[in-house]
Motif scaffolding. Structure first.
Motif, PDB file in Angstrom:
ATOM      1  N   SER A 138      -9.804   7.086 -27.843  1.00  0.00           N
ATOM      2  CA  SER A 138     -10.719   6.850 -26.730  1.00  0.00           C
ATOM      3  C   SER A 138     -12.114   7.304 -27.113  1.00  0.00           C
ATOM      4  O   SER A 138     -12.309   8.065 -28.072  1.00  0.00           O
ATOM      5  CB  SER A 138     -10.250   7.594 -25.479  1.00  0.00           C
ATOM      6  OG  SER A 138     -10.247   8.993 -25.708  1.00  0.00           O
ATOM      7  N   SER A 140     -16.210   8.017 -25.056  1.00  0.00           N
ATOM      8  CA  SER A 140     -16.921   8.082 -23.785  1.00  0.00           C
ATOM      9  C   SER A 140     -18.318   8.626 -24.013  1.00  0.00           C
ATOM     10  O   SER A 140     -18.645   9.134 -25.097  1.00  0.00           O
ATOM     11  CB  SER A 140     -16.172   8.973 -22.783  1.00  0.00           C
ATOM     12  OG  SER A 140     -16.049  10.298 -23.289  1.00  0.00           O
ATOM     13  N   TRP A 144     -19.007  13.129 -19.936  1.00  0.00           N
ATOM     14  CA  TRP A 144     -17.997  12.427 -19.147  1.00  0.00           C
ATOM     15  C   TRP A 144     -16.778  13.318 -18.981  1.00  0.00           C
ATOM     16  O   TRP A 144     -16.334  13.940 -19.925  1.00  0.00           O
ATOM     17  CB  TRP A 144     -17.608  11.121 -19.851  1.00  0.00           C
ATOM     18  CG  TRP A 144     -16.519  10.363 -19.166  1.00  0.00           C
ATOM     19  CD1 TRP A 144     -15.181  10.520 -19.326  1.00  0.00           C
ATOM     20  CD2 TRP A 144     -16.687   9.344 -18.191  1.00  0.00           C
ATOM     21  NE1 TRP A 144     -14.499   9.664 -18.525  1.00  0.00           N
ATOM     22  CE2 TRP A 144     -15.398   8.923 -17.807  1.00  0.00           C
ATOM     23  CE3 TRP A 144     -17.787   8.736 -17.592  1.00  0.00           C
ATOM     24  CZ2 TRP A 144     -15.194   7.924 -16.856  1.00  0.00           C
ATOM     25  CZ3 TRP A 144     -17.572   7.756 -16.661  1.00  0.00           C
ATOM     26  CH2 TRP A 144     -16.293   7.354 -16.299  1.00  0.00           C
ATOM     27  N   PRO A 145     -16.122  13.391 -17.773  1.00  0.00           N
ATOM     28  CA  PRO A 145     -16.528  12.717 -16.527  1.00  0.00           C
ATOM     29  C   PRO A 145     -17.224  13.658 -15.555  1.00  0.00           C
ATOM     30  O   PRO A 145     -17.455  13.296 -14.412  1.00  0.00           O
ATOM     31  CB  PRO A 145     -15.171  12.286 -15.956  1.00  0.00           C
ATOM     32  CG  PRO A 145     -14.263  13.429 -16.329  1.00  0.00           C
ATOM     33  CD  PRO A 145     -14.764  13.964 -17.662  1.00  0.00           C
ATOM     34  N   SER A 245     -16.104   5.169 -20.049  1.00  0.00           N
ATOM     35  CA  SER A 245     -14.980   5.569 -20.891  1.00  0.00           C
ATOM     36  C   SER A 245     -14.303   4.300 -21.385  1.00  0.00           C
ATOM     37  O   SER A 245     -14.312   3.272 -20.709  1.00  0.00           O
ATOM     38  CB  SER A 245     -13.986   6.441 -20.115  1.00  0.00           C
ATOM     39  OG  SER A 245     -13.382   5.692 -19.070  1.00  0.00           O
ATOM     40  N   THR A 247     -11.051   2.784 -24.354  1.00  0.00           N
ATOM     41  CA  THR A 247      -9.988   3.046 -25.317  1.00  0.00           C
ATOM     42  C   THR A 247      -9.985   1.927 -26.348  1.00  0.00           C
ATOM     43  O   THR A 247     -10.415   0.808 -26.070  1.00  0.00           O
ATOM     44  CB  THR A 247      -8.610   3.117 -24.634  1.00  0.00           C
ATOM     45  OG1 THR A 247      -8.348   1.878 -23.966  1.00  0.00           O
ATOM     46  CG2 THR A 247      -8.562   4.245 -23.620  1.00  0.00           C
TER      47      THR A 247
END
Length: 408
Positions: A138, A140, A144-145, A245, A247
């Motif tokens: 992943s 981001s 985050w978040p 975000s 993946t």
């Protein structure tokens, strides 16, 4: 008429710096160095406005190198050429050095950049970027978040080998019709060597450039001969948002994309699953059109809380999840049990938005509202679709003050 010089020393909090003779073509055979110093205790940042140097995949002919300091041991922040405008750069301290060289052949307009002094990063999570080589993972934006991504959070190139399938989850990047300020760009292929140092190649095929609150297509795949996918996140020095975000999955070339497997409900091993039943949505039903009813006076007592505030960020999730807004409180006229610290002015308050489009909120320094809402079951602030929300005007301050003194 002012003309930019060939190199030089610059001191100050901000200003422009450009190649020799800009906006005319820079001369052949140039070898120029600029040093920039901003006040002590600040960090120097550089944001390019125009960039046009002779393109080459390895920047062998004409190139601009940017260093995070004046001395020979200063870290190289980037080496750039071509017409792909580099993302904003931040030095480790208060000094920058730019070195431009050109051969005797093709020339371009050169570059125009804005330097400024900024506050040092408050935590390590404000940094981004990296090379991703695992079969799946992943990525981001910084912070985050928990928080908005910081201004000037780029470039953030991330690369992976093989055939890559990229899926975006939540997405909230400063909106603009042409994605000129903050954006996520996805390229099929990348620069040889370190992507952060050379930026995306001019011949890398761009699959998309995205901003705003609408999630990009659920799947972006690298399906040609290129073995790499490059994701570059760029933000300017002003408005920020929650970020994104995503993946990624690596798969064999020519294999079918994976689709999420649906888990059977009920019915243990050996038993047929029961017939599917419609599940109640977690988000409140939304009206076809956003409407508000009544006035300040008629809604004051019927609301659990009343305040005025400036919207700092709005993150609206997918239809099955609620959205959120973060406001900076201007004044609190009715708390209704909200846990707002004293003094309320300037406090950050998170509001749950069960309905995605209603009430309509926009973020920004000029986006202040009168907000009349409900308390959620967990004691948080809730703005249902029928909540009374209107743009804030200074003359409303006296009306709300008088209403707060009257018994409901």
């Amino acid at each position: 008429r002012f003309r930019f010089r060939a190199g030089g020393t610059t001191r100050g909090e901000s200003g422009f710096i450009a190649s020799e003779g800009f906006p005319r073509h820079y001369p052949p055979g140039s070898n120029c160095t600029w040093t920039i110093t901003v006040p002590e205790g600040q960090v120097a940042t550089l944001s390019f406005r125009v960039f046009d140097l002779e393109p080459d995949p390895l920047c062998r002919f004409d190139a601009l190198s940017v260093f995070g300091g004046h001395g020979p041991g200063a870290p190289l922040l980037g080496r750039f050429c071509g017409t792909f405008r580099p993302g904003a750069l931040r030095a480790p301290q208060n000094r920058l050095r730019l070195h431009m060289e050109s051969d005797g052949g093709t020339a371009g307009r050169g570059f125009l950049a804005w330097f400024s002094a900024g506050s040092p990063p408050s935590n390590e999570h404000q940094f981004c970027g990296g090379r991703l080589e695992k079969p799946q993972g992943s990525l981001s934006t910084p912070n985050w978040p928990e928080e908005n991504y910081p201004p000037l959070a780029a470039p953030c190139p991330r690369r992976s080998g093989e055939v890559v399938e990229l899926r975006f989850g939540k997405f909230d990047v400063e909106p603009d019709p042409h994605c000129r300020y903050d954006y996520v760009a996805v390229f099929e292929g990348g620069a040889p060597g370190d992507a952060r140092r050379r930026g995306a190649r001019d011949d890398a095929r761009r699959l998309g450039r995205f901003c705003g609150e609408e999630t990009p297509g659920c799947r972006i795949s690298s399906l040609s001969s290129s073995p790499e996918l490059l994701v570059q996140f760029v933000s300017d020095l002003s408005v920020t948002a929650d970020g994104f975000s995503a993946t990624y999955t690596l798969r064999e070339r020519g294999s079918a994309p994976e689709t999420p497997a649906q888990k059977p409900r009920g019915g243990g091993k050996g038993k047929a699953p029961p017939s599917p039943r419609a599940e109640p949505p977690t988000a409140a039903p939304c009206p076809q059109r956003c409407r508000r009813a009544g006035t300040l006076q008629s809604n004051f007592c019927s609301s659990d809380f009343v305040l005025t505030g400036t919207v700092k960020s709005v993150s609206r999730g997918p239809p099955q999840e609620p959205g959120w807004a973060v406001v900076s409180v201007l004044a609190l006229y009715k708390s209704g049990g909200l846990g707002v610290p004293e003094p309320a002015k300037g406090a950050a308050l998170r509001l749950q938005l069960p309905c995605r489009p209603c009430p309509a909120l926009k973020k920004g320094a000029c986006s202040s509202y009168v907000l009349m809402g409900r308390l959620a079951a967990d004691g948080g602030a809730l703005l249902p679709p029928e909540a009374f929300v209107v743009p804030y005007r200074p003359q409303q301050q006296q009306v709300l003050g008088n209403l707060s003194k009257r018994p409901c």
